[in-house]
Write a protein that holds these residues in place. Structure first.
Motif, short mmCIF file in Angstrom:
data_model
loop_
_atom_site.label_atom_id
_atom_site.label_comp_id
_atom_site.label_asym_id
_atom_site.label_seq_id
_atom_site.Cartn_x
_atom_site.Cartn_y
_atom_site.Cartn_z
N ARG A 12 6.30 16.32 2.71
CA ARG A 12 7.03 17.45 2.15
C ARG A 12 8.55 17.34 2.31
NH1 ARG A 12 3.68 21.31 0.61
NH2 ARG A 12 5.47 22.66 0.23
N SER A 13 9.04 16.26 2.88
CA SER A 13 10.48 16.16 3.13
C SER A 13 10.92 14.71 3.16
CB SER A 13 10.84 16.82 4.47
OG SER A 13 10.30 16.07 5.55
N LEU A 14 12.22 14.53 3.11
CA LEU A 14 12.81 13.19 3.23
C LEU A 14 12.41 12.56 4.56
CD1 LEU A 14 14.82 11.03 2.13
CD2 LEU A 14 16.62 12.28 3.35
N ALA A 15 12.44 13.36 5.63
CA ALA A 15 12.09 12.85 6.95
C ALA A 15 10.63 12.40 7.00
CB ALA A 15 12.34 13.92 8.01
N ASP A 16 9.73 13.17 6.37
CA ASP A 16 8.32 12.78 6.32
C ASP A 16 8.16 11.42 5.63
OD1 ASP A 16 7.54 15.14 7.53
OD2 ASP A 16 6.92 16.11 5.66
N ALA A 17 8.79 11.29 4.47
CA ALA A 17 8.68 10.04 3.72
C ALA A 17 9.27 8.88 4.50
CB ALA A 17 9.38 10.19 2.37
N ARG A 18 10.39 9.09 5.16
CA ARG A 18 11.02 8.02 5.93
C ARG A 18 10.08 7.54 7.04
NH1 ARG A 18 15.80 9.99 6.63
NH2 ARG A 18 16.88 8.60 5.19
N ARG A 19 9.39 8.46 7.67
CA ARG A 19 8.47 8.08 8.75
C ARG A 19 7.31 7.25 8.22
NH1 ARG A 19 6.93 13.60 11.48
NH2 ARG A 19 5.96 12.31 13.09
N ILE A 20 6.78 7.63 7.06
CA ILE A 20 5.67 6.87 6.47
C ILE A 20 6.13 5.48 6.05
CG2 ILE A 20 4.11 6.75 4.49
CD1 ILE A 20 3.22 8.79 6.54
N LEU A 21 7.28 5.40 5.40
CA LEU A 21 7.78 4.10 4.94
C LEU A 21 8.19 3.22 6.12
CD1 LEU A 21 9.84 5.34 1.86
CD2 LEU A 21 7.63 4.16 1.82
N SER A 22 8.77 3.83 7.15
CA SER A 22 9.17 3.06 8.34
C SER A 22 7.96 2.53 9.09
CB SER A 22 10.02 3.94 9.27
OG SER A 22 11.23 4.31 8.66
N ALA A 23 6.83 3.20 8.95
CA ALA A 23 5.60 2.75 9.61
C ALA A 23 4.97 1.56 8.90
CB ALA A 23 4.60 3.90 9.71
N GLY A 24 5.45 1.26 7.68
CA GLY A 24 4.98 0.05 7.00
C GLY A 24 4.48 0.23 5.59
N ALA A 25 4.37 1.47 5.12
CA ALA A 25 3.93 1.68 3.73
C ALA A 25 5.04 1.29 2.76
CB ALA A 25 3.52 3.13 3.51
N PHE A 38 0.83 -1.20 0.00
CA PHE A 38 0.00 0.00 0.00
C PHE A 38 0.87 1.25 0.00
CE2 PHE A 38 0.76 -0.81 4.49
CZ PHE A 38 0.82 0.44 5.09
N GLY A 39 0.31 2.30 -0.60
CA GLY A 39 0.97 3.60 -0.62
C GLY A 39 0.17 4.59 0.19
N VAL A 40 0.85 5.61 0.68
CA VAL A 40 0.22 6.62 1.54
C VAL A 40 0.59 8.01 1.02
CG1 VAL A 40 0.13 7.62 3.86
CG2 VAL A 40 0.23 5.13 3.58
N GLY A 41 -0.40 8.89 0.95
CA GLY A 41 -0.16 10.25 0.50
C GLY A 41 -0.86 11.27 1.36
N LYS A 89 5.02 2.65 -0.41
CA LYS A 89 5.19 3.79 -1.31
C LYS A 89 4.67 5.06 -0.65
CE LYS A 89 4.26 0.88 -5.37
NZ LYS A 89 3.39 0.68 -6.56
N VAL A 90 5.21 6.18 -1.09
CA VAL A 90 4.63 7.47 -0.73
C VAL A 90 4.06 8.08 -2.01
CG1 VAL A 90 6.05 7.93 1.28
CG2 VAL A 90 6.90 8.59 -0.97
N SER A 138 13.14 4.57 -6.81
CA SER A 138 12.03 5.14 -7.56
C SER A 138 10.74 4.36 -7.35
CB SER A 138 12.36 5.17 -9.06
OG SER A 138 13.38 6.10 -9.33
N GLN A 139 10.85 3.06 -7.11
CA GLN A 139 9.64 2.24 -6.96
C GLN A 139 8.81 2.66 -5.75
OE1 GLN A 139 12.68 1.17 -6.08
NE2 GLN A 139 12.36 0.69 -3.93
N SER A 140 9.40 3.45 -4.86
CA SER A 140 8.69 3.90 -3.66
C SER A 140 8.04 5.27 -3.83
CB SER A 140 9.65 3.94 -2.46
OG SER A 140 10.11 2.65 -2.13
N VAL A 141 8.19 5.88 -5.00
CA VAL A 141 7.73 7.26 -5.19
C VAL A 141 6.68 7.33 -6.30
CG1 VAL A 141 8.43 9.64 -5.62
CG2 VAL A 141 10.04 8.05 -4.52
N VAL A 142 5.45 7.69 -5.91
CA VAL A 142 4.35 7.90 -6.85
C VAL A 142 4.03 9.39 -6.87
CG1 VAL A 142 1.98 7.32 -7.45
CG2 VAL A 142 3.41 5.64 -6.26
N VAL A 143 3.92 9.96 -8.04
CA VAL A 143 3.51 11.36 -8.17
C VAL A 143 2.12 11.39 -8.79
CG1 VAL A 143 3.94 13.59 -9.25
CG2 VAL A 143 5.85 12.27 -8.32
N SER A 144 1.18 12.05 -8.12
CA SER A 144 -0.18 12.17 -8.62
C SER A 144 -0.36 13.50 -9.35
CB SER A 144 -1.17 12.09 -7.46
OG SER A 144 -2.50 12.24 -7.93
#
Length: 254
Positions: free
Chosen positions: A84-97, A77-80, A99-100, A122-128
């Motif tokens: 807004r930052s590397l730290a934000d994405a790391r927290r989301i991915l570390s929580a179990g997602a 699953f991905g979360v959006g 993709k961001v 790149s496989q972890s990054v989705v741009v809407s």
């Protein structure tokens, strides 16, 4: 070759799930964890969870919810929302997602896409790309829940996001969102033919046939939907659903 994916999109507002039309008129449709459990039991291909309040409230989606989702399901699953930052994405991915999903931050700061791709792949990054029609003709790519136009060329924007390092592009038709009248196939196809990364069609699915058209005529690698998987019947009663294995084979043309 990877099979085309069929992806439910869940919209989070506060602690509940909502669904609207055209990114507006949202109504409560249930508890997110209950929905995740049902989708997991139905063995969905993938799930996308978008917090529609996070950017406006200058925060990221609740980490405890991301962790609960990760604990409850085996599907990727991905979360959006508000990332807004590397730290934000790391927290989301570390929580179990896995993709961001980025919109506002990616389009306002493409360097962030590059930074995330370099750190997580790149496989972890989705741009809407949220795309809507302009009053005077043409379309525009929007940010901030489709309230701010930033580009009048979705194809060129998709190419820029690919060059920045995005692993996937989600093309979301704002005008068709929630109306269940079919995807903007021309828009999806134009983007899909312009980039070499997977494209996810979103906005407008009302039937399994629409999902199939997104993959065939729209040239998408995945078909995503919200209302189709949470509403049932003309009165739009809330009912979580997902195509059967036989229906999925037909949708994929397998």
């Amino acid at each position: 070759m990877l099979l085309p994916r069929v992806i439910p999109i869940l919209l989070l507002s506060g602690r509940g799930l909502v669904k609207g039309e055209g990114f507006k008129k949202h109504r409560y449709v249930g508890d997110p964890i209950n929905a995740v459990k049902i989708f997991d039991a139905k063995e969905v291909d993938e799930l996308i969870i978008l917090d529609i309040d996070a950017t406006r409230e200058n925060r990221i989606p609740p980490l405890e919810l991301v962790q609960k989702v990760a604990d409850q399901c085996l599907m990727p699953f991905g979360v959006g929302g508000g990332i807004r930052s590397l730290a934000d994405a790391r927290r989301i991915l570390s929580a179990g997602a896995e993709k961001v999903c980025l919109n506002t931050a990616a389009l306002e700061n493409p360097a962030l896409v590059t930074e995330l791709a370099e750190n997580f792949g790149s496989q972890s990054v989705v741009v809407s790309l949220d795309v809507k029609k302009r009053l005077l003709g043409g379309v525009e790519v929007c940010t901030r829940c489709a309230t701010k136009g930033v580009s009048r060329d979705p194809v060129e924007t998709a190419r820029r996001m690919e060059a920045a390092g995005a692993g996937e592009i989600m093309v979301h038709s704002v005008d068709r969102d929630g109306k269940m009248a079919g995807y903007d196939l021309a828009l999806t196809r134009a983007v899909a033919e312009a980039v070499d990364i997977p494209v996810i069609a979103a906005g407008g699915a009302g039937s399994p046939g629409d999902l199939r058209l997104a993959l065939t005529e729209g040239k998408a690698s995945a078909a995503a939907a919200g209302a189709l998987f949470v509403f049932h019947g003309r009165r739009r009663a809330v009912l979580i659903s997902y195509p059967s294995r036989e229906e999925l084979a037909e949708i994929r043309g397998a």
